[in-house]
Enzyme design. Sequence first.
Site, short mmCIF file in Angstrom:
data_model
loop_
_atom_site.label_atom_id
_atom_site.label_comp_id
_atom_site.label_asym_id
_atom_site.label_seq_id
_atom_site.Cartn_x
_atom_site.Cartn_y
_atom_site.Cartn_z
N LYS A 78 0.86 -1.18 0.00
CA LYS A 78 0.00 0.00 0.00
C LYS A 78 0.90 1.23 0.00
O LYS A 78 1.99 1.22 0.59
CB LYS A 78 -0.87 -0.05 1.26
N SER A 153 -9.63 1.44 3.08
CA SER A 153 -8.78 2.29 2.25
C SER A 153 -7.75 1.49 1.43
O SER A 153 -7.26 2.00 0.43
CB SER A 153 -8.04 3.30 3.12
N SER A 177 -9.65 -0.98 7.10
CA SER A 177 -9.06 -0.75 5.77
C SER A 177 -8.39 -1.95 5.11
O SER A 177 -8.05 -1.88 3.94
CB SER A 177 -8.06 0.40 5.84
#
Lengths: 488, 471, 92
Positions: A78, A153, A177
């Site tokens: 990420k 997310s 997330s």
Amino acid sequence: MEQHGLISKIGGLLRSGEISCTELTKKYLETAEQENGRLNAYVRLTPETALKTAAEVDRKLSAGEKLSPLAGIPMTLKDNISTSGIETTCCSKILQGYVPIYDATVWSILKQQDAVLIGKTNMDEFAMGSSCETSCFGGAKNPHNTERVAGGSSGGVASAVAGNLAAFGLGSDTGGSIRQPASFCGIVGFKPTYGAVSRYGLIAYASSFDQIGPITRSVADAALVYDAIAQYDPMDSTSSDKAAPAFSSLGKDIRGLKIGVPKEYYDGIRPDVKAALENALKVCQSLGAEIVEFSMPSIKYSLPVYYILACAEASSNLGRYDGIRYGTLTEHYADRDEMICRTRSEGFGAEVKRRILLGTYVLSAGYYDAFYKKAQNLRGTLVKAFEDAFSRCDVIAAPTVPMTAFPLNFTARDAVETYLTDICTVPVNIAGLPGISVPCGFGSDSMPVGLQLIGARFSEPALLNAAFQYEQAAGDDVFRALETGVAR
Amino acid sequence: MNYELVCGLETHVELATKTKIFCSCTTEFGGEPNTHCCPICIGLPGTLPKLNRAVVEYAVMAGLATNCEISPVSKMDRKNYVYPDLPKAYQISQYDMPLCRNGRVDLSNGRRIRLNRIHIEEDAGKLVHERGNTFVDYNRGGVPLIEIVTEPDLRSIAEVEEYVEKLQMILRYIGVSDCKMQEGSLRCDVNVSVRPAGQEAFGTRAEIKNMNSFAHMVKAIEYEYDRQVDLLMSGEEVVQETRRYDEESGCTEGMRGKEDADDYRYFREPDLVTIRITDEMRETLRAKMPEDPQKRLTRFGSDYGLPEADARLLIEHRRIADYFEAAAKGTKNPRAAANCILGQMFARLGSEAEKERFDVAVSPERLRELILLLDAGKIRMNLVKSTLEKMLDSGKPASDFLNEKDLAGLSADDLKAICEKAVAENEAAAADYRAGKGKALKAILGSVMKATRGRADPQEAERLLAELLKK
Amino acid sequence: MVTHEEILKIARLAKLSVAPEELDGLTRDMNSIIEFADAVNSVAAEDSGFDNINNLSNVFRDDTVVSSFSREEILKNAPNQEDGYFLVRRRS
């Protein structure tokens, strides 16, 4: 357990010489390049790093050196995980061009294991969002249906792993997330106990909630990656040495396992989602697990508690973006104060600004007691409520999200309505517990549904084993909707 | 009407740790800008603080030395404000659970200054303003500080001065800080208010910042006292505010600030964990602390028979006092050891800073060897002195400069023979002496001392020479 | 209800500038979020003694110097620098 999971499978292919690591890496890089236009999972590919590592793995293979379990496995991080020499932006305009000069601890570990970094993946700006759509690069799409969001997310990681653009990825989970996008994309997302994995190098959203974890195609893969990254780190004062390895525990019988079902988690969830979960619980019962129903009334305060505390910490964590040491700087200003204000106002998106303002508000003079302090006390209440719950059961089963992946642009309407989608994921972060989302079928819209299993603090071996046993029993119809990359 | 001055002090003291409070960069003073920095102390995204154990220990020691209660449980908090010298936009400090509370410092007039608290925090970076541009150097960012806060107990400038001096002495003595105001390792903010003599309630206070020397602090308080008294006399009110001392004008001036500028939004630092000081930890630190300087002064008199003035000079710097004790240990002549330090050694140390470092080429063990020779009557004080000079020059032990003959002592016959030879070799001086120039004897004595390498007792030699020259 | 003035004050503290045309929308948003957050005040909660999530204490580092980074690296990401300093220009 070596025959289970995509990572073991790829590892086997590499070790048997069926495919070289360089060939494999090129294949993933090509797929990533071709498919990214459709999925927008990656914000940056890293072919140089990837091919260099692949060559090193091939050298080790031909020299007959012993490889670590993650060696040669194509993976992604990420974009809030710091990678020295590779731009890391949190998908925010304010960090465009920022190239870290140090590695996050998790990336150091994976590098040392010769994992192959295909690229950095898309996310909601500073991990604030539930759809990946607050990214300054636009949102990642759901491989099951590109008219739907990948979730947030860590939407980019989920989209990349579900779409075969990486074999696994690391995301971060502050209020869901990792688990929510995994649920939306029909794969496995695991948020470990707070402190099990070092946060050093993870660009902070809310420090006392943030935790790095794997997003994978299977529970066995999640356990394998977790075992690699769950290490005590002297660079992170909140990191713990209590994490126990989980992979070797997989496969144990779960007869007699008590699965707690707190009814509050099931209130108001979509009927088709509820049906999928009830079905999953039946599968668990068929394995000999026992369902224990009870009530956890304090769960209903989770969302406000989470938004108050997380935003308070975020407002402080995000104060440093002032255009002086790194990141973007506004072009027009008349004095230093205006320089800082404009840099921040131009650099942050609307959702980030909303959360900074809320966080500033709840900490400011006159409001601290009513909001921050109250929420901190309720956090303690919730911690105790979970301790009570785990005196009655071994794991808790709940929906990951009360719905399936929503259509693109759906979340832009109303901030509060969007926050409500986190209702089932945030309690775990408030109490610092481990939680895993495992696919458990499809909704009436043919989109994946996730089963969330929650464990007591540092109970990863038992929790992942429960998830593994469910996954094995649930069978291909639930699980294999997406083909695995190298099998194609 | 008479107005009484009321002051409270917030003193920031830089701790003498080797590394910064939250990272392993050096705390060394100076250095090219931004060369004592790492991702942590410039606040790069993703970095986390890691608390330096020595900072906690030094702060607890400072607390013990000022009679504070040491909190069994304390924590770190974030103080949020945006300024270019603060790379994370918050300072990690302690808000409602400081490490030490309720201490005191006693003044010579018998008044007791109560300390409200001592807490630990990080220093900010340095800003250099030039033609409106600002240059930022983070070398000092993250250097550990303790903030020592008094109650408003100080009643005169003399008390403020004595309090700060006493604080400096205590903190230097226990080795937690060098307390150099000129290098910024000790800085004071003063809360000043005035009230009519006899009135119990406090007046409204102003906080004065930016005083980087003793002299400035005194001038600032004087100015502020006059300003507040003038205001009250003319029927106006003192406004509670932060004021800045201007060195050029010698005045204090209100700092232009927005009304909400000091809403610091303190909250618990989530990246750090609780600090628990157990009784055992506290007592271990107490045991490690040096003796209270006042007690040591008394003991130097009783144990070593030193005159108070000499003892004071030795005790002023803890390193020197420790050196003295190591050198005098087990000798019969502690005063000789003291004289060596205060004489030969001090002659080579010009500044206070050099005394503080006390970087001499002779270890206390080697000075002790020399004193033991004196104890045994093998050498005399003058040879001790000349040998010590050579040792200080070269860093070599006494044995390099004293041969067997030096240590063998001198028989009366030998001395007589040497004296006779010296008279014969110094005909001119002998003639002068005989002609009534008493001073000429010194020249002959000099050559005796040289020939005996200082072993001779000069009084005895002088007596012998006079006798010889009478003949 | 949070007023425009309060929003502007909070924005000043947070170093965010709010354009006049944004103010209405932002105030509306903030009010609904704050109203939502205010749910915590509908329940009585005594001091739960919440400390940190794993109840950790005394995690310290030894006071041993490690070489700092090179100045080039430290300044590498700075939008403006001069003579080894981070530079904040007076105006653009």
